[in-house]
Design a protein around this motif. Structure first.
Motif, PDB file in Angstrom:
ATOM      1  N   LEU A  16     -30.112 -14.930  62.732  1.00 20.79           N
ATOM      2  CA  LEU A  16     -31.489 -15.813  62.637  1.00 20.79           C
ATOM      3  C   LEU A  16     -31.453 -16.249  61.433  1.00 20.79           C
ATOM      4  CD1 LEU A  16     -34.029 -13.706  64.709  1.00 20.79           C
ATOM      5  CD2 LEU A  16     -32.938 -15.928  65.094  1.00 20.79           C
ATOM      6  N   GLY A  17     -30.547 -16.364  60.411  1.00 19.34           N
ATOM      7  CA  GLY A  17     -30.390 -17.118  59.207  1.00 19.34           C
ATOM      8  C   GLY A  17     -30.468 -16.270  57.918  1.00 19.34           C
ATOM      9  N   ALA A  18     -30.498 -14.821  58.011  1.00 15.47           N
ATOM     10  CA  ALA A  18     -30.635 -14.027  56.874  1.00 15.47           C
ATOM     11  C   ALA A  18     -29.690 -14.482  55.669  1.00 15.47           C
ATOM     12  CB  ALA A  18     -30.638 -12.738  57.226  1.00 15.47           C
ATOM     13  N   CYS A  19     -30.116 -14.271  54.589  1.00 14.94           N
ATOM     14  CA  CYS A  19     -29.075 -14.574  53.529  1.00 14.94           C
ATOM     15  C   CYS A  19     -28.639 -13.184  52.823  1.00 14.94           C
ATOM     16  CB  CYS A  19     -29.680 -15.517  52.457  1.00 14.94           C
ATOM     17  SG  CYS A  19     -30.065 -17.250  52.970  1.00 14.94           S
ATOM     18  N   ALA A  20     -29.343 -12.106  53.101  1.00 16.34           N
ATOM     19  CA  ALA A  20     -28.941 -10.866  52.630  1.00 16.34           C
ATOM     20  C   ALA A  20     -29.592  -9.790  53.578  1.00 16.34           C
ATOM     21  CB  ALA A  20     -29.635 -10.545  51.083  1.00 16.34           C
ATOM     22  N   TYR A  21     -28.641  -8.738  53.447  1.00 14.39           N
ATOM     23  CA  TYR A  21     -29.094  -7.610  54.327  1.00 14.39           C
ATOM     24  C   TYR A  21     -28.563  -6.330  53.288  1.00 14.39           C
ATOM     25  CZ  TYR A  21     -29.086  -4.185  58.061  1.00 14.39           C
ATOM     26  OH  TYR A  21     -29.090  -2.963  59.055  1.00 14.39           O
ATOM     27  N   VAL A  22     -29.848  -5.591  53.123  1.00 13.34           N
ATOM     28  CA  VAL A  22     -29.710  -4.777  52.055  1.00 13.34           C
ATOM     29  C   VAL A  22     -30.139  -3.328  52.436  1.00 13.34           C
ATOM     30  CG1 VAL A  22     -30.579  -3.934  49.791  1.00 13.34           C
ATOM     31  CG2 VAL A  22     -30.106  -6.175  50.149  1.00 13.34           C
TER      32      VAL A  22
ATOM     33  N   GLY B 268     -24.984 -18.654  50.247  1.00 16.46           N
ATOM     34  CA  GLY B 268     -24.183 -17.470  50.152  1.00 16.46           C
ATOM     35  C   GLY B 268     -24.684 -16.276  50.904  1.00 16.46           C
ATOM     36  N   LEU B 269     -24.098 -15.295  51.213  1.00 13.85           N
ATOM     37  CA  LEU B 269     -24.599 -14.047  52.002  1.00 13.85           C
ATOM     38  C   LEU B 269     -24.235 -12.950  50.956  1.00 13.85           C
ATOM     39  CD1 LEU B 269     -23.217 -14.587  55.360  1.00 13.85           C
ATOM     40  CD2 LEU B 269     -25.356 -14.396  54.802  1.00 13.85           C
ATOM     41  N   HIS B 270     -25.240 -11.915  51.168  1.00  9.42           N
ATOM     42  CA  HIS B 270     -25.069 -10.691  50.140  1.00  9.42           C
ATOM     43  C   HIS B 270     -25.252  -9.406  51.116  1.00  9.42           C
ATOM     44  CE1 HIS B 270     -25.589  -8.267  46.351  1.00  9.42           C
ATOM     45  NE2 HIS B 270     -26.299  -7.298  47.276  1.00  9.42           N
ATOM     46  N   LEU B 271     -24.407  -8.507  51.409  1.00 15.96           N
ATOM     47  CA  LEU B 271     -24.412  -7.396  52.188  1.00 15.96           C
ATOM     48  C   LEU B 271     -24.307  -6.219  51.174  1.00 15.96           C
ATOM     49  CD1 LEU B 271     -22.266  -8.266  55.222  1.00 15.96           C
ATOM     50  CD2 LEU B 271     -24.699  -8.745  54.973  1.00 15.96           C
ATOM     51  N   SER B 272     -25.288  -5.367  51.323  1.00 15.77           N
ATOM     52  CA  SER B 272     -25.193  -4.373  50.288  1.00 15.77           C
ATOM     53  C   SER B 272     -25.506  -2.939  51.055  1.00 15.77           C
ATOM     54  CB  SER B 272     -26.126  -4.310  49.283  1.00 15.77           C
ATOM     55  OG  SER B 272     -26.249  -3.024  48.297  1.00 15.77           O
ATOM     56  N   LEU B 273     -24.504  -1.919  51.225  1.00  8.18           N
ATOM     57  CA  LEU B 273     -24.546  -0.958  52.085  1.00  8.18           C
ATOM     58  C   LEU B 273     -24.124   0.329  51.479  1.00  8.18           C
ATOM     59  CD1 LEU B 273     -23.378  -2.540  55.425  1.00  8.18           C
ATOM     60  CD2 LEU B 273     -25.641  -2.098  54.918  1.00  8.18           C
ATOM     61  N   SER B 274     -24.478   1.508  51.691  1.00 13.93           N
ATOM     62  CA  SER B 274     -24.041   2.798  51.332  1.00 13.93           C
ATOM     63  C   SER B 274     -22.698   2.856  51.886  1.00 13.93           C
ATOM     64  CB  SER B 274     -24.912   3.996  51.799  1.00 13.93           C
ATOM     65  OG  SER B 274     -24.965   4.271  53.176  1.00 13.93           O
ATOM     66  N   THR B 275     -22.064   3.863  51.179  1.00 11.21           N
ATOM     67  CA  THR B 275     -20.428   3.915  51.620  1.00 11.21           C
ATOM     68  C   THR B 275     -20.497   4.777  53.052  1.00 11.21           C
ATOM     69  OG1 THR B 275     -19.782   4.559  49.432  1.00 11.21           O
ATOM     70  CG2 THR B 275     -18.449   5.251  51.013  1.00 11.21           C
TER      71      THR B 275
ATOM     72  N   GLU C 256     -19.908 -10.091  49.154  1.00 10.82           N
ATOM     73  CA  GLU C 256     -20.644 -11.404  49.031  1.00 10.82           C
ATOM     74  C   GLU C 256     -19.888 -12.510  49.355  1.00 10.82           C
ATOM     75  OE1 GLU C 256     -23.467 -10.136  44.987  1.00 10.82           O
ATOM     76  OE2 GLU C 256     -21.605 -11.397  44.860  1.00 10.82           O
ATOM     77  N   ALA C 257     -20.395 -13.625  49.647  1.00 11.51           N
ATOM     78  CA  ALA C 257     -19.746 -14.684  50.409  1.00 11.51           C
ATOM     79  C   ALA C 257     -20.491 -15.815  49.471  1.00 11.51           C
ATOM     80  CB  ALA C 257     -19.765 -14.950  51.765  1.00 11.51           C
ATOM     81  N   VAL C 258     -19.823 -16.582  48.605  1.00 13.90           N
ATOM     82  CA  VAL C 258     -20.186 -17.768  48.086  1.00 13.90           C
ATOM     83  C   VAL C 258     -19.460 -19.063  48.789  1.00 13.90           C
ATOM     84  CG1 VAL C 258     -20.754 -18.899  46.001  1.00 13.90           C
ATOM     85  CG2 VAL C 258     -20.944 -16.273  46.211  1.00 13.90           C
ATOM     86  N   ALA C 259     -20.224 -19.831  49.120  1.00 12.09           N
ATOM     87  CA  ALA C 259     -19.605 -21.192  49.664  1.00 12.09           C
ATOM     88  C   ALA C 259     -19.610 -22.301  48.747  1.00 12.09           C
ATOM     89  CB  ALA C 259     -20.438 -21.679  50.970  1.00 12.09           C
ATOM     90  N   GLY C 260     -18.556 -22.523  47.815  1.00  8.50           N
ATOM     91  CA  GLY C 260     -18.465 -23.571  47.119  1.00  8.50           C
ATOM     92  C   GLY C 260     -18.196 -24.797  47.802  1.00  8.50           C
ATOM     93  N   ALA C 261     -17.867 -25.918  46.950  1.00  9.98           N
ATOM     94  CA  ALA C 261     -17.649 -27.128  47.658  1.00  9.98           C
ATOM     95  C   ALA C 261     -16.209 -27.276  48.244  1.00  9.98           C
ATOM     96  CB  ALA C 261     -17.867 -28.377  46.608  1.00  9.98           C
TER      97      ALA C 261
ATOM     98  N   GLU D 249     -14.052 -24.340  48.122  1.00  9.93           N
ATOM     99  CA  GLU D 249     -13.464 -22.811  48.806  1.00  9.93           C
ATOM    100  C   GLU D 249     -14.732 -22.116  48.795  1.00  9.93           C
ATOM    101  OE1 GLU D 249     -10.514 -21.603  45.818  1.00  9.93           O
ATOM    102  OE2 GLU D 249     -12.415 -21.229  44.446  1.00  9.93           O
ATOM    103  N   LEU D 250     -14.453 -21.110  49.773  1.00  9.06           N
ATOM    104  CA  LEU D 250     -15.064 -20.081  50.065  1.00  9.06           C
ATOM    105  C   LEU D 250     -14.736 -18.767  49.158  1.00  9.06           C
ATOM    106  CD1 LEU D 250     -17.405 -18.311  51.881  1.00  9.06           C
ATOM    107  CD2 LEU D 250     -15.550 -17.940  53.485  1.00  9.06           C
ATOM    108  N   CYS D 251     -15.524 -18.081  48.631  1.00 13.46           N
ATOM    109  CA  CYS D 251     -15.198 -16.735  47.758  1.00 13.46           C
ATOM    110  C   CYS D 251     -15.802 -15.526  48.380  1.00 13.46           C
ATOM    111  CB  CYS D 251     -15.657 -16.799  46.446  1.00 13.46           C
ATOM    112  SG  CYS D 251     -15.133 -15.427  45.469  1.00 13.46           S
ATOM    113  N   LEU D 252     -15.081 -14.609  48.858  1.00 14.11           N
ATOM    114  CA  LEU D 252     -15.479 -13.416  49.437  1.00 14.11           C
ATOM    115  C   LEU D 252     -15.142 -12.332  48.220  1.00 14.11           C
ATOM    116  CD1 LEU D 252     -13.879 -13.283  53.094  1.00 14.11           C
ATOM    117  CD2 LEU D 252     -16.104 -14.015  52.348  1.00 14.11           C
ATOM    118  N   ARG D 253     -16.434 -11.723  47.876  1.00 13.39           N
ATOM    119  CA  ARG D 253     -16.307 -10.827  46.746  1.00 13.39           C
ATOM    120  C   ARG D 253     -16.641  -9.239  47.638  1.00 13.39           C
ATOM    121  NH1 ARG D 253     -19.985 -14.213  43.748  1.00 13.39           N
ATOM    122  NH2 ARG D 253     -18.702 -15.780  42.573  1.00 13.39           N
ATOM    123  N   ILE D 254     -15.761  -8.302  47.352  1.00  8.06           N
ATOM    124  CA  ILE D 254     -15.861  -7.046  47.824  1.00  8.06           C
ATOM    125  C   ILE D 254     -16.110  -6.130  46.610  1.00  8.06           C
ATOM    126  CG2 ILE D 254     -15.097  -5.212  49.256  1.00  8.06           C
ATOM    127  CD1 ILE D 254     -14.019  -8.770  49.924  1.00  8.06           C
ATOM    128  N   LYS D 255     -16.868  -5.410  46.460  1.00  8.52           N
ATOM    129  CA  LYS D 255     -17.172  -4.460  45.265  1.00  8.52           C
ATOM    130  C   LYS D 255     -17.662  -3.082  45.580  1.00  8.52           C
ATOM    131  CE  LYS D 255     -19.802  -8.499  43.074  1.00  8.52           C
ATOM    132  NZ  LYS D 255     -21.009  -8.753  42.489  1.00  8.52           N
TER     133      LYS D 255
END
Length: 253
Positions: A72-78, A99-106, A190-195, A197-203
């Motif tokens: 349903l279009g959420a940009c972040a799930y925390v 972009g999208l942002h997912l932040s979860l416990s281990t 995190e997923a950031v959609a640039g013009a 390329e798509l960047c996926l960051r896993i922290k």
């Protein structure tokens, strides 16, 4: 089908919602200048909600809720931690490119299979070429596994074909997941959609790596060599930042 609702940066402040205590939600609204929105996963699944809050907060993440929110279009799930606060990098991310942002416990990240769900969303929103979906999904799975096991759980040996070694690895993982100090560390995707390329960051929030950590794929001793080799072969570009605690995967759009 995933909603292609406008990114929060194009309009009013981001909305926030979640099935959490009303006082906690009001505090987040007031402290960050957000707009409170309705959310209930049952309503979302029943079709009585037409859009998710831009930021959906929860006390314990689940595949069911994350799937409904992203559809349903959420940009972040925390998944909120003990401090009940939003991740520090979340609002700046939402103010930038789509972009999208997912932040979860281990411990939650270990129990969920985020890669297929996230890649379904990325393809549906037009940020990932459908022909690259399998590559991105495999890379994301490897990076999240590394963040959980080698980063947050601080286990630097991998499973082995030897039954005894595999049992020892499995016990070590379960022991660390039962330890709150390790289990409560965060995994951020995190997923950031640039013009172009798509960047996926896993922290992760592990201790990083002593000494030099390569900025590229050239040296494979960082984290799990096998996983990094797979990422290097399937992504268009791979780099590591924050002393190895962040894997950056790039895919041309």
């Amino acid at each position: 089908m995933v909603s292609t609702a406008p990114h929060p940066a194009a309009g009013p402040p981001p909305s926030i919602g979640g099935e959490v205590a009303s006082g906690l939600l009001r505090r987040l609204v007031m402290s960050h200048g957000l707009i409170q929105a309705d959310w209930a996963v049952e309503a979302a699944e029943a079709g009585t909600l037409t859009a998710a809050p831009a930021i959906l907060v929860t006390l314990r993440g689940s595949t069911r809720e994350m799937e409904a929110a992203l559809a349903l279009g959420a940009c972040a799930y925390v998944e909120l931690g003990d401090d009940g606060e939003l991740p520090p990098g979340l609002l700046p991310l939402l103010a930038g490119p789509p972009g999208l942002h997912l932040s979860l416990s281990t411990v939650t990240s270990f129990s969920l299979d985020m890669a297929p769900l996230l890649c379904t969303t990325l393809v549906a929103r037009g940020w990932l070429d459908p022909h690259r979906r399998s590559d991105a999904e495999i890379c994301l799975h490897e990076a999240v596994s590394n963040a959980i096991v080698h980063g947050n759980l601080d286990i630097h040996h991998g499973p082995s074909a030897d039954a005894g070694a595999f049992d020892g690895f499995f016990r070590a993982v379960q022991d660390r997941l039962a330890d709150r100090a390790h289990a409560s560390r965060r995994v951020t995707v995190e997923a950031v959609a640039g013009a172009d390329e798509l960047c996926l960051r896993i922290k992760d929030e592990g201790r990083g790596h002593p000494g030099h950590v390569p900025a590229s794929i050239e040296k494979l001793e960082a984290k799990s060599g096998r996983g990094i080799r797979i990422m290097g072969e399937m992504a268009d570009r791979v780099s590591f930042t924050d002393a190895g605690r962040t894997a950056n995967l790039y895919f041309r759009r």
